[in-house]
Structures are given as structure tokens and as C-alpha cells.
Design an enzyme around this catalytic site. Structure first.
Site, PDB file in Angstrom:
ATOM      1  CB  CYS A 102      -0.921   0.013   1.205  1.00 17.47           C
ATOM      2  SG  CYS A 102      -1.939  -1.447   1.326  1.00 17.47           S
ATOM      3  CG  HIS A 113      -3.123   3.440   2.472  1.00 18.71           C
ATOM      4  ND1 HIS A 113      -3.761   3.101   1.295  1.00 18.71           N
ATOM      5  CD2 HIS A 113      -3.078   2.293   3.211  1.00 18.71           C
ATOM      6  CE1 HIS A 113      -4.070   1.816   1.324  1.00 18.71           C
ATOM      7  NE2 HIS A 113      -3.667   1.309   2.470  1.00 18.71           N
ATOM      8  CG  ASN A 154      -6.729  -0.940   1.626  1.00 18.80           C
ATOM      9  OD1 ASN A 154      -6.059  -0.470   0.704  1.00 18.80           O
ATOM     10  ND2 ASN A 154      -6.179  -1.502   2.687  1.00 18.80           N
TER      11      ASN A 154
HETATM   12  O1  UT7 Z   1      -3.739  -1.387   3.810  1.00 19.14           O
HETATM   13  C1  UT7 Z   1      -3.203  -2.525   4.409  1.00 19.14           C
HETATM   14  C2  UT7 Z   1      -3.252  -2.428   5.878  1.00 19.14           C
HETATM   15  N1  UT7 Z   1      -4.460  -2.957   6.418  1.00 19.14           N
HETATM   16  C3  UT7 Z   1      -5.144  -2.283   7.353  1.00 19.14           C
HETATM   17  O2  UT7 Z   1      -4.860  -1.166   7.650  1.00 19.14           O
HETATM   18  C4  UT7 Z   1      -6.239  -2.958   8.100  1.00 19.14           C
HETATM   19  C5  UT7 Z   1      -6.088  -2.695   9.560  1.00 19.14           C
HETATM   20  N2  UT7 Z   1      -7.104  -3.353  10.364  1.00 19.14           N
HETATM   21  C6  UT7 Z   1      -8.400  -2.980  10.325  1.00 19.14           C
HETATM   22  O3  UT7 Z   1      -8.793  -2.120   9.559  1.00 19.14           O
HETATM   23  C7  UT7 Z   1      -9.326  -3.606  11.332  1.00 19.14           C
HETATM   24  O4  UT7 Z   1      -8.587  -4.371  12.239  1.00 19.14           O
HETATM   25  C8  UT7 Z   1     -10.443  -4.484  10.707  1.00 19.14           C
HETATM   26  C9  UT7 Z   1     -11.441  -3.605   9.990  1.00 19.14           C
HETATM   27  C10 UT7 Z   1      -9.831  -5.493   9.750  1.00 19.14           C
HETATM   28  C11 UT7 Z   1     -11.189  -5.217  11.800  1.00 19.14           C
HETATM   29  O5  UT7 Z   1     -11.729  -4.293  12.739  1.00 19.14           O
HETATM   30  P1  UT7 Z   1     -11.484  -4.481  14.313  1.00 19.14           P
HETATM   31  O6  UT7 Z   1     -12.213  -3.411  14.992  1.00 19.14           O
HETATM   32  O7  UT7 Z   1      -9.994  -4.566  14.527  1.00 19.14           O
HETATM   33  O8  UT7 Z   1     -12.203  -5.828  14.598  1.00 19.14           O
HETATM   34  P2  UT7 Z   1     -11.598  -7.171  15.256  1.00 19.14           P
HETATM   35  O9  UT7 Z   1     -10.730  -7.879  14.289  1.00 19.14           O
HETATM   36  O10 UT7 Z   1     -11.050  -6.810  16.595  1.00 19.14           O
HETATM   37  O11 UT7 Z   1     -12.931  -7.986  15.451  1.00 19.14           O
HETATM   38  C12 UT7 Z   1     -13.983  -7.562  16.359  1.00 19.14           C
HETATM   39  C13 UT7 Z   1     -15.133  -8.526  16.237  1.00 19.14           C
HETATM   40  C14 UT7 Z   1     -14.698  -9.991  16.276  1.00 19.14           C
HETATM   41  O12 UT7 Z   1     -15.683 -10.710  16.987  1.00 19.14           O
HETATM   42  P3  UT7 Z   1     -15.442 -11.126  18.525  1.00 19.14           P
HETATM   43  O13 UT7 Z   1     -14.159 -11.912  18.542  1.00 19.14           O
HETATM   44  O14 UT7 Z   1     -15.328  -9.824  19.265  1.00 19.14           O
HETATM   45  O15 UT7 Z   1     -16.668 -11.921  18.843  1.00 19.14           O
HETATM   46  C15 UT7 Z   1     -14.714 -10.410  14.843  1.00 19.14           C
HETATM   47  O16 UT7 Z   1     -14.960 -11.790  14.673  1.00 19.14           O
HETATM   48  O17 UT7 Z   1     -15.795  -8.364  14.970  1.00 19.14           O
HETATM   49  C16 UT7 Z   1     -15.883  -9.609  14.299  1.00 19.14           C
HETATM   50  N3  UT7 Z   1     -15.792  -9.357  12.873  1.00 19.14           N
HETATM   51  C17 UT7 Z   1     -16.867  -9.039  12.120  1.00 19.14           C
HETATM   52  N4  UT7 Z   1     -18.165  -8.882  12.423  1.00 19.14           N
HETATM   53  C18 UT7 Z   1     -18.993  -8.533  11.416  1.00 19.14           C
HETATM   54  C19 UT7 Z   1     -14.695  -9.365  12.089  1.00 19.14           C
HETATM   55  N5  UT7 Z   1     -15.038  -9.065  10.833  1.00 19.14           N
HETATM   56  C20 UT7 Z   1     -16.362  -8.859  10.821  1.00 19.14           C
HETATM   57  C21 UT7 Z   1     -17.286  -8.511   9.825  1.00 19.14           C
HETATM   58  N6  UT7 Z   1     -18.584  -8.355  10.165  1.00 19.14           N
HETATM   59  N7  UT7 Z   1     -16.920  -8.295   8.556  1.00 19.14           N
END
Ligand code: UT7
Length: 332
Positions: free
Chosen positions: A117, A259, A289
Site C-alpha cells: 500500500c 492511504h 482499500n
Molecule cells: O492497507 C493494508 C493495511 N491494512 C489495514 O490497515 C487494516 C487494519 N485493520 C483494520 O482495519 C481492522 O482491524 C479491521 C477492519 C480489519 C477489523 O476491525 P477491528 O475493529 O480490529 O475488529 P476485530 O478484528 O477486533 O474484530 C472484532 C469482532 C470480532 O468478533 P469477537 O471476537 O469480538 O466476537 C470479529 O470476529 O468483529 C468480528 N468481525 C466481524 N463482524 C462482522 C470481524 N469481521 C467482521 C465482519 N462483520 N466483517
């Protein structure tokens, strides 16, 4: 501020995205997720996706032709084409060679640049160096991605994030070096955490169809929360360092163009830099993204929206898998 008498500048910008739109509501039908969750956690509402049979080179070429027209530079005048991408049409030939052929840049060298990225910022920095050594050169930079082709549509933690698109800029010597052009940049990497964001399958370690590797490793895999934490640190540090070493403060910035990976990362950075909302450009809600394409897409739309005027001081900052990171300060 370190200003060389020869400065490189963006002479013209173009963009092209597929017309097919994939909304959060479409994703609700594909994986267990909701429009509400995606908007709250990422800021994304929809993204553009290639149709079956389409290739990203088509959009890279379209964006390049627009950038050339705006710059009033003919394809024959281009000396070098740099395509920042992690999703070229093929491994051989490179995407840049397909662009070279598509726009008929018969006098240009061409290569792809792989810095995830951060690729567009790496390419800007490279073009800047070439132009300082060869002031008459014109360089075409393209950031183009077909991330939909490397997305695991069964994995809700990643498939909600990515989109396809292409942005292009023509770079050349600034005709007003005191007012316009690149000022400084930072390029960085931290390979110690490479396992957090991978696409292992299809490389030379695990060639295509290698039975040793599970199928999901042929797509982008990410430990989102850890990447998020690392990203916030990298963008803040890079932004502050760039400003400090050029004796500038956040008050001097007309527009921050980060980004577009997650609105919460952008908001975090905005708050740390103490910038008002109207000084940060955001279009993640429309495109998700798009990796190396995200900054040129944002620059293009910022200019179109009247948020970027000639001579404005802008800060670009990016991070991505690897990790790689980078920032650039320039007068538009
Ligand atoms: O450009 C390359 C670099 N990449 C990035 O910058 C991405 C960086 N990371 C992120 O943007 C975020 O971490 C995500 C958007 C990928 C995820 O958001 P988060 O707030 O970090 O969520 P999490 O991974 O901590 O998950 C929270 C909860 C989990 O459930 P539990 O364990 O709390 O029960 C996940 O299973 O949300 C759940 N979850 C979802 N729920 C509904 C994960 N994905 C989804 C989804 N829909 N799509």
C-alpha cells in the site's frame, strides 16, 4: 525546508475505476456481516470490483491517458513508467509494460514496483530522484490494483475491505520550483512483522497449486487488529518526522491525503496531528482499500472537489503489508 533548485512536480493526474459496485448490502449476502458493522469499523460503504474477464491494465491505461492529457505531455515524451502494484495482470510481463504498450510510450523504460500500500509513495520518491538527475525526463507513475482477485470472499475479516482501481500521475521538472513540487519524503520498512499480512500462495516459495499450502493462503490474509495497531504508530511517526525535519507544523498543512485503509486509522492520525476534518481527505467510503491506488485516487478526487489548489502544502502518508511505510511532503 530542503529545496533543491530542481524539484519534481506532479504535472497531471488521472484515475479510472471499474463501473461494477459492490456494496456492504451485497456483502451481507455473501458472509456474516452487516452494513452497520462495516461502516462503524472501517468507514467503507462500497467498493469497485472488476467484472469477470476484465483486467486492471485497462484501467491503468485509461488513468494514464487522462494524466498525460492533463499534463499536456505526449506518450512519446515519457522516459519511464513505474507501476506500483501487488496485483499485476501477469507476473510476466509486468503491468508497466502493458501500460507502455497500451499508451504507446515508445521511448519509455518500464518496471513494476512492489511496496504494497506504500507503493505510490515509493514510486513518487523514485521519480523525484530520476528527475533531479535527468531534469528533462517525464515519468508516468501508476498505482493500480485488482485486489478483488486476491480476496478470499469467504473471509469476512478481509473481504469487506478491498477494492479495485487505478490512479496515475505524470511527473516532470517543476516550472515554479519555489512554489510547486516535492519537498521531502520518508520511506520505511519493518520486516520483523511480515507474518501479520500475507499472500503466500503463487510466489516462488509456494508456486501455484502447491498442495502443501491451504487454499486460503492463495488470498490476502491479515491479522487486522495487530496491523491496525502497527499502522497507527507508523503513520503518526512518519508524519511528525517529515514535518519536524522540514521545520513545518501541522498548521502549515493545507491537506493531509492518507492511504485509505480504515477511517478509524485516518481519524486517529487526524486527531494526533490536531487537524480539523476539512484538512483531511477521505474517499474510503466509495472505494475501500485499493492499496497502491488509494493515494492517487484520493489526490484526483481532492483536486476535483476543489480541495487542492496549485502551491498548497500537502502531506501524503501510507503503510502496508511487509510492513512498508512512507510519507511525502509536497507543494501541489
Ligand atoms: O492497507 C493494508 C493495511 N491494512 C489495514 O490497515 C487494516 C487494519 N485493520 C483494520 O482495519 C481492522 O482491524 C479491521 C477492519 C480489519 C477489523 O476491525 P477491528 O475493529 O480490529 O475488529 P476485530 O478484528 O477486533 O474484530 C472484532 C469482532 C470480532 O468478533 P469477537 O471476537 O469480538 O466476537 C470479529 O470476529 O468483529 C468480528 N468481525 C466481524 N463482524 C462482522 C470481524 N469481521 C467482521 C465482519 N462483520 N466483517
Amino acid at each position: 525546508m530542503k529545496l533543491n533548485s530542481i524539484r519534481s512536480a506532479i504535472l497531471g493526474i488521472g484515475m479510472a475505476v471499474p463501473s461494477k459496485i459492490l456494496t456492504n448490502f451485497d456483502l451481507e449476502k455473501m458472509v456474516e456481516t452487516s452494513d452497520e458493522w462495516i461502516i462503524e469499523r472501517t468507514g467503507i460503504k462500497e467498493r469497485r470490483i472488476l467484472e469477470d474477464g476484465e483486467n486492471i491494465s485497462k484501467y491503468a491505461i485509461e488513468a494514464s491517458l487522462e494524466a498525460l492529457e492533463k499534463a499536456k505531455v505526449s506518450p512519446k515524451e515519457i522516459n519511464l513508467i513505474i507501476c506500483a502494484t501487488l496485483t499485476p495482470d501477469y507476473l510476466i510481463p509486468s503491468l508497466s509494460v502493458l501500460v507502455q504498450n497500451g499508451i504507446k510510450a515508445i521511448n519509455a523504460g518500464a518496471f513494476d514496483l512492489s511496496a504494497t500500500c506504500s507503493g505510490f509513495i515509493y514510486a513518487l520518491a523514485m521519480a523525484d530522484q530520476f528527475i533531479k538527475n535527468n531534469p528533462n525526463w517525464k515519468i508516468l507513475i501508476v498505482g493500480a490494483e485488482a485486489l478483488s482477485r486476491k480476496t478470499n470472499w469467504k473471509d469476512r475479516t478481509t473481504c469487506i475491505l478491498f477494492g479495485d482501481g487505478a490512479g496515475a500521475v505524470v511527473m516532470g521538472k517543476s516550472s515554479e520550483p519555489e512554489k510547486r513540487g516535492i519537498i521531502d519524503f520518508i520511506l520505511g520498512a519493518d520486516g520483523s512483522q511480515w507474518q501479520l499480512l500475507t499472500l503466500k500462495g503463487g510466489g516462488s516459495c509456494y508456486p501455484p497449486f502447491d498442495k502443501r499450502l491451504p487454499e486460503d493462503e492463495y488470498y490476502i490474509k491479515m491479522q487486522g487488529r495487530e496491523v491496525f495497531k502497527a499502522a497507527t504508530k507508523m503513520v503518526e511517526k512518519t508524519s511528525l518526522e517529515l514535518l519536524k525535519r522540514n521545520n513545518l507544523t501541522t498548521k502549515d498543512i493545507k491537506l493531509l491525503v492518507p492511504h485509505q485503509a480504515n477511517l478509524r486509522i485516518i481519524e486517529y492520525l487526524r486527531e494526533r496531528l490536531n487537524l480539523p476534518k476539512d484538512k483531511v481527505y477521505v474517499n474510503i467510503h466509495k472505494y475501500g482499500n485499493t492499496s497502491a491506488a488509494s493515494i492517487p485516487l484520493a489526490l484526483y478526487e481532492a483536486e476535483k472537489d476543489g480541495k487542492l489548489k496549485a502551491g498548497d502544502l500537502i502531506l501524503l502518508v501510507a503503510f502496508g503489508g511487509g510492513f512498508t511505510f512512507g510519507g511525502a511532503l509536497l507543494h501541489w
